[in-house]
Design a protein around this motif. Structure first.
Motif, short mmCIF file in Angstrom:
data_model
loop_
_atom_site.label_atom_id
_atom_site.label_comp_id
_atom_site.label_asym_id
_atom_site.label_seq_id
_atom_site.Cartn_x
_atom_site.Cartn_y
_atom_site.Cartn_z
N LYS A 88 0.80 -1.22 0.00
CA LYS A 88 0.00 0.00 0.00
C LYS A 88 0.84 1.27 0.00
O LYS A 88 0.41 2.31 -0.51
N LYS A 190 -13.65 7.67 -6.22
CA LYS A 190 -13.42 7.35 -4.81
C LYS A 190 -13.67 5.87 -4.54
O LYS A 190 -12.87 5.20 -3.86
N THR A 191 -14.76 5.33 -5.08
CA THR A 191 -15.07 3.91 -4.89
C THR A 191 -14.00 3.03 -5.53
O THR A 191 -13.59 2.01 -4.97
N GLU A 194 -10.87 2.98 -3.34
CA GLU A 194 -11.06 2.26 -2.08
C GLU A 194 -11.13 0.75 -2.27
O GLU A 194 -10.78 0.00 -1.36
N ASN A 195 -11.55 0.28 -3.44
CA ASN A 195 -11.82 -1.14 -3.62
C ASN A 195 -10.92 -1.83 -4.63
O ASN A 195 -10.55 -2.99 -4.41
N ARG A 198 -7.44 -3.33 -3.54
CA ARG A 198 -7.52 -4.55 -2.72
C ARG A 198 -7.69 -5.78 -3.60
O ARG A 198 -7.02 -6.80 -3.39
N GLU A 470 -19.24 -4.36 0.71
CA GLU A 470 -18.09 -4.15 -0.15
C GLU A 470 -18.52 -4.09 -1.62
O GLU A 470 -19.57 -4.60 -1.99
#
Length: 644
Positions: A88, A190-191, A194-195, A198, A470
């Motif tokens: 990260k 933004k989404t 954030e996802n 990962r 999620e």
């Protein structure tokens, strides 16, 4: 332990042993010696890494129960979490989350939603209405028209934007469409941030570890190989001038678009090439500025993040790795690069405990270089299972060509139970009579609920699905960012007696489920999650179903490809069966006093082999016939007059 402690800080320490011989205990003892209190206690910190989140929880509970243990000086976590935390904050993330690539995706998103807006304006004039909901409904029809004014490659984005608008609020206003577009693109970006990273980490795991190894091993080669001039440092991503230029281009684009509002929809596309080219020019300006820097200046751009990672890793003087036989080459290389082989201790079970990879990793070598290694081989004595369980496990291993053969210390001879339950149950029913009996036995021996029983379950029949908050983020072939609800999470569907407090270890993300676990809870897990764990009584539910789940898996095929080496189909089938049997063997080695195995079908080859093995050992109990649901215990009557 003396041999291991003498090797610490001097050479790589490799502890080898079969299931139940004390490998994990050895790592815990090393950790305890490093973090205990007292004037003569070492000043170093210690980090223990393993593959199983359930085992992480177990080890933390064990260490916390030791009075002198100081958790602030130790860390126990999974390997994946350790590597993800590094990823990260590393330059490698820019390779996969490059600012230029992301900007290109969302510039295109902006263009497509603007097309949508202009078509809405056109339809408003044609249909003589300003009701946005009506116009959105008209667009549904527009999408499927033969001569649609919505381009094929824009349709997925249109549907995403429609969905966003309809979920946003009831009082949509046509004059605010451009504001909605900015909000929508911001929401998607933004989404995405954030996802997507990962999911990308898990999907590109091996490649990312290889890149992480190179960035620490040779930063100059890393920059040259991956042309990091196309990436942006954290400072550049926050550059005020950079963002100002972007905003100017967006504003000009909106102004030009407004001027053409009353023109035909198709004329809007004349603005797009200039708009995209201007954005590209800004990105290239930043990239060119970076590429003009010297190699030392480019390296300096990334050194801050590398130093941050080094501080995190070097907090640990020693790294201890459990079940290291299953580590992949890049996992091993990165760990040794970060901390050095002389500060690393690994515990390995050898080939017959391989369940994550097809081939055992040789820790004594790294890319052809021989490492200075202290090898410690534990005796093939199981300090976990009692003798009757070991007799059954050895016979099972022989029947399925597993190399392990274990013995037990004298104090456990002629003790322990193995129960094969072949009774006729209704579908996915639990053996309540055995559950209550074994729980009582464990309580009599002083076991807490956590220590007493552990339920191991196959995927099918005992697990339901539930929704999750999620998001799944994907990019389609037209470079459209698609955001969907993540696939349903698992949850336990079986029912234990009311006074049980089960830990639902079947869920996808176990970290949340394990936050408030205590000695009053009972573990209910999928077979895949039991590695490294143990309990006084282990209940293997429908073990034959799990065997056939594994024998049909892609992992079994890869295992066979590694060892079959061009053999005919029968040879491949043999190795696939061996892979599935290794998983079953691993699950059965979790029991201390009693191993209970429920078979949902006794007519298949696996169950028949299991029964043949059991009938060859007089101590093994086999339950047959029809299962009868036990009656509830009678309600006791109390006499209030009695003094007790």
């Amino acid at each position: 332990m003396e041999q291991a402690n003498q090797a610490l800080g001097k050479k790589l320490c490799v502890i080898r042993g079969k299931a139940g011989t004390g490998k994990t205990l050895a790592l815990l003892r090393i950790m305890y010696d490093q973090v205990r209190k007292g004037a003569d206690a070492p000043k170093h910190n210690c980090r223990l890494l393993t593959f199983n989140n359930m085992l992480v929880m177990d080890l933390r509970m064990i260490m916390k129960s030791i009075g002198e243990f100081t958790p602030t000086k130790a860390s126990i976590s999974s390997l994946h979490k350790f590597f993800y935390d590094i990823y990260k904050v590393s330059p490698v993330r820019y390779l996969h989350m490059d600012r230029k690539k992301i900007d290109a995706l969302f510039n295109l998103c902006m263009v497509r939603t603007m097309r949508f807006n202009f078509l809405m304006q056109t339809l408003s004039v044609e249909k003589n209405t300003s009701d946005v909901n009506t116009l959105i409904g008209q667009l549904d029809f527009e999408i499927i028209k033969k001569d649609s004014r919505i381009k094929q490659e824009d349709r997925a984005e249109c549907k995403e934007y429609q969905k966003y608008l309809l979920e946003r609020k009831d009082d949509l206003v046509l004059s605010d469409l451009f504001t909605y577009t900015l909000d929508y693109v911001d929401y998607k970006r933004k989404t995405f941030m954030e996802n997507y990273h990962r999911q990308e980490f898990l999907n590109g795991y091996n490649v990312i570890l290889e890149e992480l190894y190179l960035v620490f091993h040779n930063l100059e080669e890393f920059i040259n190989k991956y042309k990091m001039k196309m990436a942006y440092s954290a400072a550049e991503m926050n550059n005020e001038e950079f963002r100002k230029k972007y905003q100017e281009i967006y504003n000009q684009f909106l102004d030009d678009s407004e001027q053409q509002l009353r023109n035909e929809y198709g004329l809007f596309d004349t603005l797009i090439p200039t708009f995209m080219q201007n954005l590209e020019n800004v990105a290239n300006e930043m990239a060119d500025e970076f590429s003009r820097k010297s190699m030392d200046e480019q390296k300096e751009t990334f050194l801050a993040s590398l130093k941050k990672i080094r501080r995190k890793v070097n907090w640990s003087k020693y790294i201890l790795v459990d079940e290291a036989q299953d580590c992949q080459v890049n996992e091993k290389a990165l760990l040794l690069e970060l901390n050095g082989s002389d500060n690393t201790v690994i515990a390995t079970g050898g080939r017959d405990q391989l369940i994550r990879t097809a081939q055992e990793n040789d820790w004594s070598q790294l890319f052809g270089k021989q490492l200075d290694t202290e090898k410690i081989t534990l005796r093939s004595v199981s300090y976990r299972q009692k003798e009757n369980i070991i007799l059954f496990l050895n016979a099972f291993a022989e029947a399925f060509d597993i190399e392990t053969r274990l013995t037990v210390p004298d104090e456990t001879k002629n003790t322990g139970r193995v129960i094969l339950d072949c009774r006729s149950f209704s579908k996915n029913a639990l053996p309540l009579d055995m559950i209550l009996s074994l729980r009582l036995n464990g309580r009599d021996m002083g076991c807490s609920n956590f220590e007493n029983m552990m339920f191991l379950l196959p995927q099918i029949g005992y697990v339901n699905r539930k929704e999750t908050e999620e998001k799944d983020v994907t990019i389609d072939t037209n470079s459209t960012v698609l955001i969907n609800q993540a696939s349903a999470q698992r949850r336990l569907s079986m029912c234990l007696p009311d006074d049980f407090k089960p830990i639902d270890g079947t869920v996808n993300d176990k970290r949340k489920a394990l936050r408030n676990v205590g000695q009053d809870n009972t573990r209910c897990l999928l077979y895949e999650s039991c590695r490294g764990l143990e309990a006084w009584n282990v209940m293997c539910i429908d073990l034959n179903d799990f065997y056939y789940e594994k024998i049909k898996s892609r992992d079994a095929e890869e295992y066979a490809e590694t060892y079959a080496d061009g053999l005919f189909e029968e040879g491949r089938d043999k190795y696939m069966a061996q892979y599935a049997s290794l998983w079953c063997f691993m699950a059965m080695t979790r029991a201390i006093d009693t191993l209970y195995i429920k078979l949902s079908n006794t007519n298949n080859a696996f169950s028949q082999t299991l029964l043949r093995v059991a009938r060859g050992i007089p101590q093994i109990e086999i339950l047959e016939g029809e299962y009868v649901v036990p009656a509830p215990p009678p309600v006791e009557e109390y006499n209030d007059d009695l003094p007790f």
